[in-house]
Design an enzyme around this catalytic site. Structure first.
Site, PDB file in Angstrom:
ATOM      1  N   GLU A 202       0.811  -1.230   0.000  1.00  0.00           N
ATOM      2  CA  GLU A 202       0.000   0.000   0.000  1.00  0.00           C
ATOM      3  C   GLU A 202       0.840   1.274   0.000  1.00  0.00           C
ATOM      4  O   GLU A 202       0.573   2.216   0.746  1.00  0.00           O
ATOM      5  CB  GLU A 202      -1.038  -0.046   1.138  1.00  0.00           C
ATOM      6  CG  GLU A 202      -2.009  -1.197   0.920  1.00  0.00           C
ATOM      7  CD  GLU A 202      -3.070  -1.403   1.996  1.00  0.00           C
ATOM      8  OE1 GLU A 202      -3.064  -0.672   2.997  1.00  0.00           O
ATOM      9  OE2 GLU A 202      -3.909  -2.314   1.812  1.00  0.00           O
ATOM     10  N   GLU A 320      -4.919  -8.443  -1.791  1.00  0.00           N
ATOM     11  CA  GLU A 320      -5.441  -8.395  -0.420  1.00  0.00           C
ATOM     12  C   GLU A 320      -6.832  -7.789  -0.468  1.00  0.00           C
ATOM     13  O   GLU A 320      -7.023  -6.728  -1.055  1.00  0.00           O
ATOM     14  CB  GLU A 320      -4.541  -7.530   0.472  1.00  0.00           C
ATOM     15  CG  GLU A 320      -4.962  -7.544   1.943  1.00  0.00           C
ATOM     16  CD  GLU A 320      -4.184  -6.539   2.804  1.00  0.00           C
ATOM     17  OE1 GLU A 320      -2.936  -6.507   2.737  1.00  0.00           O
ATOM     18  OE2 GLU A 320      -4.850  -5.786   3.546  1.00  0.00           O
TER      19      GLU A 320
END
Ligand SMILES: *[C@@H]1O[C@H](CO)[C@@H](O)[C@H](O)[C@H]1NC(C)=O
Ligand SMILES: *[C@@H]1O[C@H](CO)[C@@H](O)[C@H](O)[C@H]1NC(C)=O
Ligand SMILES: *[C@@H]1O[C@H](CO)[C@@H](O)[C@H](O)[C@H]1NC(C)=O
Ligand SMILES: *[C@@H]1O[C@H](CO)[C@@H](O)[C@H](O)[C@H]1NC(C)=O
Ligand SMILES: *[C@@H]1O[C@H](CO)[C@@H](O)[C@H](O)[C@H]1NC(C)=O
Length: 431
Positions: A202, A320
């Site tokens: 991220e 994810e």
């Protein structure tokens, strides 16, 4: 109970049709059309994937701390239910990663001199200090992966050696790959199998806590590809390379693919948390609202389009997806109702040619497939196992003109036998 009439236009013996009928609404006749002459997309043989995360027990959201001892550094790796749950898949994909991965130091080699434990730290990324993976713990993790036949994706510490440039989370400078090199060298020398390495978590687009520019990330991917090639000279057993493991951003992803260039990124990984925060009181309604759930289809299509336009050598992965962020919704994300989101996502991403879907999490938070303390599997665990055993790689075009509250997805079956068509249906919310 909804009645489902299916029209099979299939010619081959190869097809099978997924069936998941969840319904308690009023009766309705629905015609479902499945075209099995050609497939519209292909998934990987191991499409189902679940994550193991680094969160310590002190990770809390909204006055609850739902990770307990489920984080990688605390998890009871000798638990029999855990091992059997993974083994049931023959080869389950497991992605090792998460928010804290970029702050993990590997206690091997010379690049790391001090290897501290995670501590709560004000001003630290995600409120934590740096953490440490010892080689003893890494051995134990690999022993579990080996004895359960898991296919492992390992997320590397992409912030190592970088400089914090601004107060809004921008990090710069080249990634220092020495610590990753030492870990990989150790891993390869022990004969531990890693199916793929992923760089960072991220850090793309506007980032979550920290971010890196796409040009810099693309260059680092080239260096990592060279490193993997050097440590794993045999192309047949060489781990794949995945990235960037974050939220889709059209411009960022385009630059990332263009700068890293042909045959560097094997899997373009993006994350999905389309249900909003776990604490949202309307979470339970969103989970059952097909119009809401449909909105995320645009992202899956955009990722697919980015690959076709700028990186046809790469495959799309959901790296994810936990549904609701900040550890999921208490009493919701591990219960039956969550399947309306999860199973629908498995079907939806398959039709957009995604190869793999990693559920956050295998264990930990409120969204674990296994219970944090008892390790007992929840309904989504069995949904994922059913999917893994029934749904083959070839995704078939499936249409129905009945209720928007009915979802239907079909694939050629894994075993070459015909299963009955099962559809996933939603009930209109009661007024
Ligand atoms: C797990 O098993 C290994 C070897 O089988 C053993 O060395 C280790 O102490 C065990 N750990 C726990 C927490 O029981
Ligand atoms: C487990 O380890 C053994 C010994 O290194 C190896 O022969 C075997 O292929 C491994 N199995 C898996 C599934 O990684
Ligand atoms: C990054 O640097 C800024 C100052 O430029 C500082 O406010 C911030 O706390 C630093 N972030 C971390 C995680 O160290
Ligand atoms: C791997 O480690 C060995 C020593 O354990 C060392 O001789 C070798 O140079 C290392 N290779 C790389 C690529 O770091
Ligand atoms: C685990 O099980 C306990 C006891 O049934 C339950 O209270 C808890 O909500 C469950 N948690 C998760 C994340 O499954």
């Amino acid at each position: 109970m909804a009645k489902v009439d299916s029209v099979f236009k299939a010619i081959f013996m190869c097809f099978a049709l997924l069936a998941l009928l969840f319904s308690v609404c009023s009766a309705e006749n629905v015609k479902i059309n499945v075209q099995s002459v050609t497939s519209i997309a292909k998934t990987d043989d191991n499409f189902i994937c679940a994550t193991l995360d680094w969160w310590p027990s002190t990770k809390c959201d909204y006055n609850q701390c739902p990770w307990g001892l489920a984080g990688l550094l605390n998890l009871d790796l000798n638990n029999t239910i855990l091992a059997n749950a993974i083994k049931a898949f023959d080869s389950m994909r497991i992605r090792i990663g998460g928010s804290l991965q970029d702050q993990i130091l590997y206690n091997v080699g010379k690049a790391v001199t001090k290897c501290p434990h995670f501590k709560k730290r004000d001003g630290g990324l995600f409120g934590f200090s740096k953490g440490c993976l010892t080689m003893d713990r890494w051995d134990e993790i690999n022993n579990l992966m080996n004895k359960t036949g898991a296919l492992v994706t390992f997320g590397l510490n992409a912030l190592f050696g970088r400089t914090n440039l601004t107060n809004d989370g921008l990090y710069g400078g080249d990634w220092d790959l020495r610590n990753a090199r030492d870990l990989m060298n150790y891993t390869a020398s022990k004969g531990y199998k890693i199916e793929s390495y992923e760089l960072g978590n991220e850090l793309c687009g506007s980032g979550v806590s920290a971010r890196i520019e796409a040009e810099q990330y693309g260059k680092d991917m080239i260096s990592l590809k060279q490193l993997i090639t050097e440590i794993y000279p045999d192309p047949d057993t060489r781990p794949k390379l995945l990235g960037p493991g974050g939220f889709y951003d059209e411009k960022w992803f385009k630059t990332f693919l263009q700068v890293s260039g042909p045959n560097v990124v094997d899997g373009l990984t993006h994350h999905i948390y389309n249900l909003g925060p776990g604490v949202d009181p309307t979470l339970i309604n969103k989970l059952q609202d097909p119009y809401f759930l449909d909105q995320i289809a645009q992202t899956h299509e955009d990722v697919h389009t980015s690959i076709k336009s700028f990186g046809p050598w790469a495959n799309a992965w959901v790296g994810e997806a936990g549904g609701a962020y900040n550890s999921g919704g208490k009493d919701i994300s591990h219960t039956f109702v969550n399947g309306f989101w999860y199973l629908d996502q498995l079907g939806m991403t398959s039709t957009f040619d995604h190869k793999v879907f990693c559920r956050q999490s295998l264990i930990g938070g409120n969204y674990g497939l296994l219970n944090t303390t008892s390790f007992i599997p929840n309904p989504d665990y069995y949904g994922s196992l059913l999917w893994h055993r029934l749904m083959g790689n070839n995704v078939l075009k499936t249409t129905q003109f009945g209720s928007p509250f009915l979802r239907a997805y079909s694939h050629c079956s894994k075993q070459k036998v015909i299963y009955p068509l099962i559809a996933l249906s939603f009930c209109p919310p009661r007024k």
